[in-house]
Scaffold this active site. Structure first.
Site, mmCIF file in Angstrom:
data_model
loop_
_atom_site.group_PDB
_atom_site.id
_atom_site.type_symbol
_atom_site.label_atom_id
_atom_site.label_comp_id
_atom_site.label_asym_id
_atom_site.label_seq_id
_atom_site.Cartn_x
_atom_site.Cartn_y
_atom_site.Cartn_z
ATOM 1 N N GLU A 126 0.821 -1.211 0.000
ATOM 2 C CA GLU A 126 0.000 0.000 0.000
ATOM 3 C C GLU A 126 0.858 1.265 0.000
ATOM 4 O O GLU A 126 0.459 2.303 -0.502
ATOM 5 C CB GLU A 126 -0.892 0.038 1.253
ATOM 6 N N THR A 181 -4.200 8.661 -3.800
ATOM 7 C CA THR A 181 -4.388 8.531 -2.349
ATOM 8 C C THR A 181 -3.469 9.510 -1.616
ATOM 9 O O THR A 181 -3.868 10.151 -0.642
ATOM 10 C CB THR A 181 -4.120 7.084 -1.882
HETATM 11 N N1 HSE Z 1 -7.866 5.165 4.802
HETATM 12 C C1 HSE Z 1 -7.251 5.470 3.551
HETATM 13 C C2 HSE Z 1 -7.562 6.894 3.174
HETATM 14 C C3 HSE Z 1 -7.738 4.545 2.487
HETATM 15 O O1 HSE Z 1 -8.738 7.274 3.241
HETATM 16 O O2 HSE Z 1 -6.644 7.637 2.820
HETATM 17 C C4 HSE Z 1 -7.111 4.818 1.158
HETATM 18 O O3 HSE Z 1 -7.074 3.690 0.372
#
Ligand code: HSE
Length: 312
Positions: A126, A181
């Site tokens: 990730e 992200t």
């Molecule tokens: N919790 C993370 C965010 C998930 O909202 O940035 C992203 O895949």
């Protein structure tokens, strides 16, 4: 390509409103498949989707490299990715590939890792897309169902979701920034008001109770996030209208799907899910944005495919 060891992992919804970086829900909307095959040397990646082909930038490649190093496994590995979770739309696309890679690697080398170890390795993948390791999507993709993550040390708790829980997801047809992200985490506040923290904590608590009690109405009403949603909604064209429309059409709760830009409405099997989906699409249309809608339900986590098939 000859056969190898294939694992499949589902899409997932992170955060579910108040559970930023903590809650994840595996959903049957889309699945990635990763096939690993031993080769003579190096890590190579082939895919039918638009994912980085360098193992250093590819989620599955990073997971495989890390597991190879940790378990001192020599030789090469070919990674074939059947990419079906749309990348960059908040549906745990990188987590699905990472989870499938970890599970396939575990089986190929007969490591017998426990679920928490698989989540930990999948989490290293990730980092490539988010810039920071967060385990909400990978926990859901590995374990399935509703997952809650604690860190330091990593601990993942899973609850079986209610059978009647349904989600309508609207996926907009918009250009996604590179490293989305990372970009959408950049919008988050550095500090939060204490009163906002209380609102989110109370809703997160209600949500856990909703999953524990198999109460989809309680889960839906706990989709209240006064911290992350207000900071991120500006990257979603027509967000307020989409949310309003879905609630009016009978959704129990609406929020950003993971880091966005998709939007998710929580509801029950008995609701008019088509009406909710159409209402969401109309919300996007009000901001001159087309979208695709998908109705889905919670699902199991990553697993080995019985028969490894040639891919892609
Ligand atoms: N919790 C993370 C965010 C998930 O909202 O940035 C992203 O895949």
């Amino acid at each position: 390509m000859t056969s190898g060891t294939t694992a499949r992992a589902p899409a997932s919804i992170a955060n579910l409103g108040p559970g930023f970086d903590v809650f994840g829900l595996a959903v049957n909307a889309f699945y990635d498949e990763v096939t690993l095959k031993k080769t003579k040397g190096g890590i190579t990646i082939i895919s039918d989707g638009s994912v980085p082909s360098s193992p250093r930038d590819n989620t599955a490649g990073i997971v495989v490299s890390n597991m190879k190093r940790r378990f001192k496994i020599g030789g090469g590995i070919e990674i074939a990715i059947r990419k079906r979770v749309p990348p960059g739309f908040g549906m745990g696309s990188s987590a699905a590939s990472a989870a499938a890679a970890a599970v396939a690697f575990d089986r190929l080398f007969r490591l017998g890792l426990d679920p928490a170890e698989l989540v930990e390795f999948a989490g290293t993948g990730e980092k490539a897309s988010a810039g920071a390791i967060h385990y909400d999507n990978v926990a859901a993709a590995v374990l399935g169902g509703f997952a809650m993550v604690r860190t330091d040390p990593l601990d993942v708790i899973m609850i079986e979701p209610p059978a009647d829980l349904r989600m309508c997801i609207a996926i907009p047809k918009i250009d996604i920034p590179k490293k989305k992200t990372r970009v959408s985490r950049g919008l988050l506040p550095k500090q939060v008001r204490f009163s906002d923290h209380i609102v989110n904590l109370s809703n997160a608590s209600a949500m856990v109770a909703g999953f524990e009690e198999k109460d989809s109405d309680l889960i839906g009403s706990a989709i209240q996030d006064v911290i992350v949603e207000p900071a991120r909604m500006r990257m979603i064209p027509g967000f307020s209208k989409i949310k309003d429309n879905a609630l009016k059409a009978g959704a129990a709760g609406v929020t950003i799907c993971g880091a966005g830009p998709s939007v998710v409405a929580f509801s029950k099997k008995s609701a008019d899910l088509e009406k909710i989906s159409t209402a969401m699409a109309k919300g996007f249309a009000s901001a001159k944005t087309k979208c695709m809608t998908v109705v889905c339900k919670p699902t199991k986590g990553a697993g080995i495919r019985n028969k490894a098939k040639a891919m892609p």
